[in-house]
Design a protein around this motif. Structure first.
Motif, PDB file in Angstrom:
ATOM      1  N   TYR A 267      -0.585   6.569  10.756  1.00 13.64           N
ATOM      2  CA  TYR A 267      -0.505   7.614  11.786  1.00 13.64           C
ATOM      3  C   TYR A 267      -1.804   8.418  11.850  1.00 13.64           C
ATOM      4  CZ  TYR A 267       0.647  11.347  14.840  1.00 13.64           C
ATOM      5  OH  TYR A 267       0.595  12.204  15.909  1.00 13.64           O
ATOM      6  N   LEU A 268      -2.359   8.762  10.701  1.00  9.51           N
ATOM      7  CA  LEU A 268      -3.598   9.540  10.690  1.00  9.51           C
ATOM      8  C   LEU A 268      -4.745   8.781  11.356  1.00  9.51           C
ATOM      9  CD1 LEU A 268      -3.298  10.996   7.084  1.00  9.51           C
ATOM     10  CD2 LEU A 268      -3.109  12.268   9.231  1.00  9.51           C
ATOM     11  N   ALA A 269      -4.655   7.452  11.365  1.00  8.58           N
ATOM     12  CA  ALA A 269      -5.692   6.645  12.019  1.00  8.58           C
ATOM     13  C   ALA A 269      -5.551   6.647  13.537  1.00  8.58           C
ATOM     14  CB  ALA A 269      -5.638   5.210  11.501  1.00  8.58           C
ATOM     15  N   THR A 270      -4.409   7.137  14.050  1.00 11.15           N
ATOM     16  CA  THR A 270      -4.186   7.147  15.500  1.00 11.15           C
ATOM     17  C   THR A 270      -3.927   8.554  16.047  1.00 11.15           C
ATOM     18  OG1 THR A 270      -1.807   6.732  15.198  1.00 11.15           O
ATOM     19  CG2 THR A 270      -3.240   4.808  15.455  1.00 11.15           C
ATOM     20  N   SER A 271      -3.734   9.525  15.193  1.00  6.61           N
ATOM     21  CA  SER A 271      -3.460  10.898  15.631  1.00  6.61           C
ATOM     22  C   SER A 271      -4.599  11.411  16.510  1.00  6.61           C
ATOM     23  CB  SER A 271      -3.313  11.823  14.414  1.00  6.61           C
ATOM     24  OG  SER A 271      -3.514  13.174  14.768  1.00  6.61           O
ATOM     25  N   PRO A 272      -4.303  11.892  17.716  1.00  7.41           N
ATOM     26  CA  PRO A 272      -5.381  12.412  18.578  1.00  7.41           C
ATOM     27  C   PRO A 272      -6.191  13.515  17.910  1.00  7.41           C
ATOM     28  CG  PRO A 272      -3.369  12.113  19.850  1.00  7.41           C
ATOM     29  CD  PRO A 272      -3.000  11.869  18.421  1.00  7.41           C
ATOM     30  N   ALA A 273      -5.510  14.445  17.237  1.00  6.89           N
ATOM     31  CA  ALA A 273      -6.241  15.548  16.593  1.00  6.89           C
ATOM     32  C   ALA A 273      -7.085  15.047  15.431  1.00  6.89           C
ATOM     33  CB  ALA A 273      -5.259  16.609  16.113  1.00  6.89           C
ATOM     34  N   ALA A 274      -6.528  14.136  14.616  1.00  5.68           N
ATOM     35  CA  ALA A 274      -7.286  13.611  13.479  1.00  5.68           C
ATOM     36  C   ALA A 274      -8.476  12.776  13.935  1.00  5.68           C
ATOM     37  CB  ALA A 274      -6.364  12.787  12.579  1.00  5.68           C
TER      38      ALA A 274
ATOM     39  N   ALA B   6     -11.176  15.073  14.975  1.00  6.57           N
ATOM     40  CA  ALA B   6     -11.800  15.692  13.809  1.00  6.57           C
ATOM     41  C   ALA B   6     -12.763  14.737  13.111  1.00  6.57           C
ATOM     42  CB  ALA B   6     -10.727  16.163  12.832  1.00  6.57           C
ATOM     43  N   GLU B   7     -12.440  13.425  13.141  1.00  6.48           N
ATOM     44  CA  GLU B   7     -13.279  12.441  12.469  1.00  6.48           C
ATOM     45  C   GLU B   7     -14.513  12.068  13.288  1.00  6.48           C
ATOM     46  OE1 GLU B   7     -12.927  11.107   9.472  1.00  6.48           O
ATOM     47  OE2 GLU B   7     -11.095  12.213   9.002  1.00  6.48           O
TER      48      GLU B   7
ATOM     49  N   MET C 218       0.816  -1.207   0.000  1.00  9.00           N
ATOM     50  CA  MET C 218       0.000   0.000   0.000  1.00  9.00           C
ATOM     51  C   MET C 218       0.853   1.262   0.000  1.00  9.00           C
ATOM     52  SD  MET C 218      -2.864   1.039   2.830  1.00  9.00           S
ATOM     53  CE  MET C 218      -3.638   2.647   2.786  1.00  9.00           C
ATOM     54  N   SER C 219       2.190   1.115   0.037  1.00  9.75           N
ATOM     55  CA  SER C 219       3.031   2.285   0.213  1.00  9.75           C
ATOM     56  C   SER C 219       2.878   3.278  -0.927  1.00  9.75           C
ATOM     57  CB  SER C 219       4.496   1.869   0.353  1.00  9.75           C
ATOM     58  OG  SER C 219       4.922   1.203  -0.811  1.00  9.75           O
ATOM     59  N   ASN C 220       2.505   2.827  -2.126  1.00 11.93           N
ATOM     60  CA  ASN C 220       2.319   3.728  -3.259  1.00 11.93           C
ATOM     61  C   ASN C 220       0.876   3.751  -3.742  1.00 11.93           C
ATOM     62  OD1 ASN C 220       5.060   4.378  -3.290  1.00 11.93           O
ATOM     63  ND2 ASN C 220       5.557   2.630  -4.582  1.00 11.93           N
ATOM     64  N   LYS C 221      -0.033   3.187  -2.994  1.00 21.66           N
ATOM     65  CA  LYS C 221      -1.418   3.118  -3.407  1.00 21.66           C
ATOM     66  C   LYS C 221      -2.070   4.493  -3.349  1.00 21.66           C
ATOM     67  CE  LYS C 221      -5.775   0.760  -2.318  1.00 21.66           C
ATOM     68  NZ  LYS C 221      -6.441  -0.183  -1.398  1.00 21.66           N
ATOM     69  N   HIS C 222      -2.909   4.765  -4.358  1.00 21.72           N
ATOM     70  CA  HIS C 222      -3.601   6.047  -4.397  1.00 21.72           C
ATOM     71  C   HIS C 222      -4.659   6.097  -3.298  1.00 21.72           C
ATOM     72  CE1 HIS C 222      -6.764   8.879  -5.784  1.00 21.72           C
ATOM     73  NE2 HIS C 222      -5.709   9.610  -6.125  1.00 21.72           N
ATOM     74  N   VAL C 223      -4.681   7.189  -2.562  1.00 20.81           N
ATOM     75  CA  VAL C 223      -5.637   7.383  -1.479  1.00 20.81           C
ATOM     76  C   VAL C 223      -6.414   8.664  -1.750  1.00 20.81           C
ATOM     77  CG1 VAL C 223      -5.910   7.810   0.995  1.00 20.81           C
ATOM     78  CG2 VAL C 223      -4.168   6.211   0.199  1.00 20.81           C
ATOM     79  N   PRO C 224      -7.738   8.613  -1.736  1.00 16.70           N
ATOM     80  CA  PRO C 224      -8.508   9.861  -1.907  1.00 16.70           C
ATOM     81  C   PRO C 224      -8.156  10.855  -0.807  1.00 16.70           C
ATOM     82  CG  PRO C 224      -9.938   7.935  -2.111  1.00 16.70           C
ATOM     83  CD  PRO C 224      -8.612   7.437  -1.615  1.00 16.70           C
ATOM     84  N   LEU C 225      -7.954  12.089  -1.180  1.00 15.74           N
ATOM     85  CA  LEU C 225      -7.511  13.107  -0.235  1.00 15.74           C
ATOM     86  C   LEU C 225      -8.690  13.852   0.359  1.00 15.74           C
ATOM     87  CD1 LEU C 225      -4.548  14.598  -2.303  1.00 15.74           C
ATOM     88  CD2 LEU C 225      -4.464  12.815  -0.550  1.00 15.74           C
ATOM     89  N   LYS C 226      -8.599  14.107   1.643  1.00 15.40           N
ATOM     90  CA  LYS C 226      -9.643  14.869   2.321  1.00 15.40           C
ATOM     91  C   LYS C 226      -9.008  15.726   3.403  1.00 15.40           C
ATOM     92  CE  LYS C 226     -10.582  11.218   5.720  1.00 15.40           C
ATOM     93  NZ  LYS C 226     -11.618  10.386   6.356  1.00 15.40           N
ATOM     94  N   ALA C 227      -9.610  16.867   3.643  1.00 15.90           N
ATOM     95  CA  ALA C 227      -9.140  17.749   4.709  1.00 15.90           C
ATOM     96  C   ALA C 227      -9.702  17.278   6.041  1.00 15.90           C
ATOM     97  CB  ALA C 227      -9.565  19.185   4.435  1.00 15.90           C
ATOM     98  N   ARG C 228      -8.860  17.230   7.048  1.00 16.34           N
ATOM     99  CA  ARG C 228      -9.280  16.863   8.404  1.00 16.34           C
ATOM    100  C   ARG C 228      -9.283  18.127   9.252  1.00 16.34           C
ATOM    101  NH1 ARG C 228      -5.950  13.254   6.001  1.00 16.34           N
ATOM    102  NH2 ARG C 228      -6.629  11.074   5.939  1.00 16.34           N
ATOM    103  N   LYS C 229     -10.415  18.493   9.761  1.00 12.94           N
ATOM    104  CA  LYS C 229     -10.563  19.761  10.474  1.00 12.94           C
ATOM    105  C   LYS C 229     -10.095  19.604  11.917  1.00 12.94           C
ATOM    106  CE  LYS C 229     -14.283  21.417   7.489  1.00 12.94           C
ATOM    107  NZ  LYS C 229     -15.654  21.958   7.417  1.00 12.94           N
ATOM    108  N   VAL C 230      -8.775  19.624  12.074  1.00 17.35           N
ATOM    109  CA  VAL C 230      -8.163  19.398  13.379  1.00 17.35           C
ATOM    110  C   VAL C 230      -8.100  20.700  14.167  1.00 17.35           C
ATOM    111  CG1 VAL C 230      -6.776  17.493  12.501  1.00 17.35           C
ATOM    112  CG2 VAL C 230      -5.850  19.803  12.484  1.00 17.35           C
TER     113      VAL C 230
END
Length: 319
Positions: free
Chosen positions: A275-282, A285-286, A1-13
């Motif tokens: 990391y984004l799946a564990t970030s306290p701020a992210a 926001a989710e 998955m290191s080069n897999k395309h991921v849809p981008l979204k803004a996280r309102k942290v």
């Protein structure tokens, strides 16, 4: 998955800075202030990215790339706001960044801003120059993002967790969207001469602004008597993993200038997404906000019936 395309979204942290000390790397003002330069450069720089890319959108014919640019714009706008909110905290701690940020604002808004040019080739040339500059700068934001995601030395030194989360949330999103700016440049122009020329401009400007920003912080830190920032200090911190190493910075140059270069070779999308799946701020926001229950209004109290024996005759009351 290191080069897999991921849809981008803004996280309102959002981040709370009340408990973050001025030297958020304990006992190390140099490392603190060298990284703090991000807060000086990014608010204006990321706003400039957004401004340029809004002009670029009409020229993009690839639908997936267009969607990526829209996601990129949302993320960069959020980065600008998050770093901008650190500046009042620094001022509250006795370190006013306004003299430096005013100069950075001038750089991005005036020197690199829109110019009154005749339509056609001159106007498109200036737009493509800025698109290529952004691609070069994004090479280094992805480089820094990958570095901070792996900078375990900051954890071992007891760095402030809120500041680390800001840096790693931002760094993870830089790794997540690291290919967008280069793909936009390649889609609209892609000339190697322009890529090399604008890299030289971007790299020289970043080195100049960064060392000048570190010196500004060290010299104006109210807790330091003779604060200085030197290349030797940078090299030493890099050897201990507290800053990017000098060797890593040097090795980043031929990678970008290689004709075979692509940003997907830098960093790991898998690590960034993890990391984004564990970030306290992210995570905050989710989290869906619980709807507030409407307050129930108390029914008006019924008037007590008046005792006829105690009731006064209106005519008697008027006497």
């Amino acid at each position: 998955m290191s080069n897999k395309h991921v849809p981008l979204k803004a996280r309102k942290v959002s981040f709370a800075w009340e408990d973050t000390p001025l030297h958020w790397v304990p006992g190390d003002p140099f490392t603190t202030h060298t990284i703090n330069v991000l807060h000086l450069l990014l608010p204006a720089g990321e706003r400039w990215f957004v401004h340029v890319y809004k002009q670029v959108l009409p020229y993009i014919r690839d639908e997936r790339l267009r969607d990526d640019v829209i996601g990129f714009i949302g993320q960069e706008a959020m980065h600008s706001r998050a770093h901008d909110e650190v500046l009042p905290h620094l001022k509250d701690r006795g370190l006013d960044p306004t003299p430096y940020t005013a100069q950075v604002d001038w750089l991005f808004e005036k020197l690199l801003g829109d110019r009154t040019l005749p339509p056609g080739r001159p106007r498109r040339w200036w737009l493509m120059e800025r698109v290529a500059l952004i691609a070069a700068i994004e090479h280094y934001t992805a480089f820094l993002g990958d570095w901070v995601l792996n900078a375990d030395a900051l954890d071992r030194r007891g760095a402030d967790p809120t500041m680390l989360d800001l840096l790693r949330w931002h760094g993870a999103e830089e790794v997540e969207h690291r290919s967008v700016a280069f793909e936009v440049f390649r889609h609209l122009d892609g000339g190697y001469a322009r890529r090399a020329r604008t890299w030289a401009t971007a790299f020289a400007a970043l080195v100049f602004l960064w060392q000048r920003g570190a010196r500004f912080f060290m010299e104006n830190d109210p807790t330091l008597i003779d604060g200085r920032a030197t290349l030797r200090d940078f090299h030493r911190r890099g050897r201990h993993g507290l800053l990017p190493s000098t060797g890593a910075v040097i090795r980043s140059v031929p990678r970008y200038l290689s004709r075979a270069y692509h940003p997907s070779q830098e960093g790991s999308t898998e690590q960034a997404v993890a990391y984004l799946a564990t970030s306290p701020a992210a995570l905050t926001a989710e989290k869906p906000q619980e709807p507030q229950e409407p307050q129930q209004q108390q029914p008006p109290k019924a008037r007590e019936p008046q005792n006829p024996q105690n009731a006064q005759n209106p005519q008697e009351e008027a006497v």
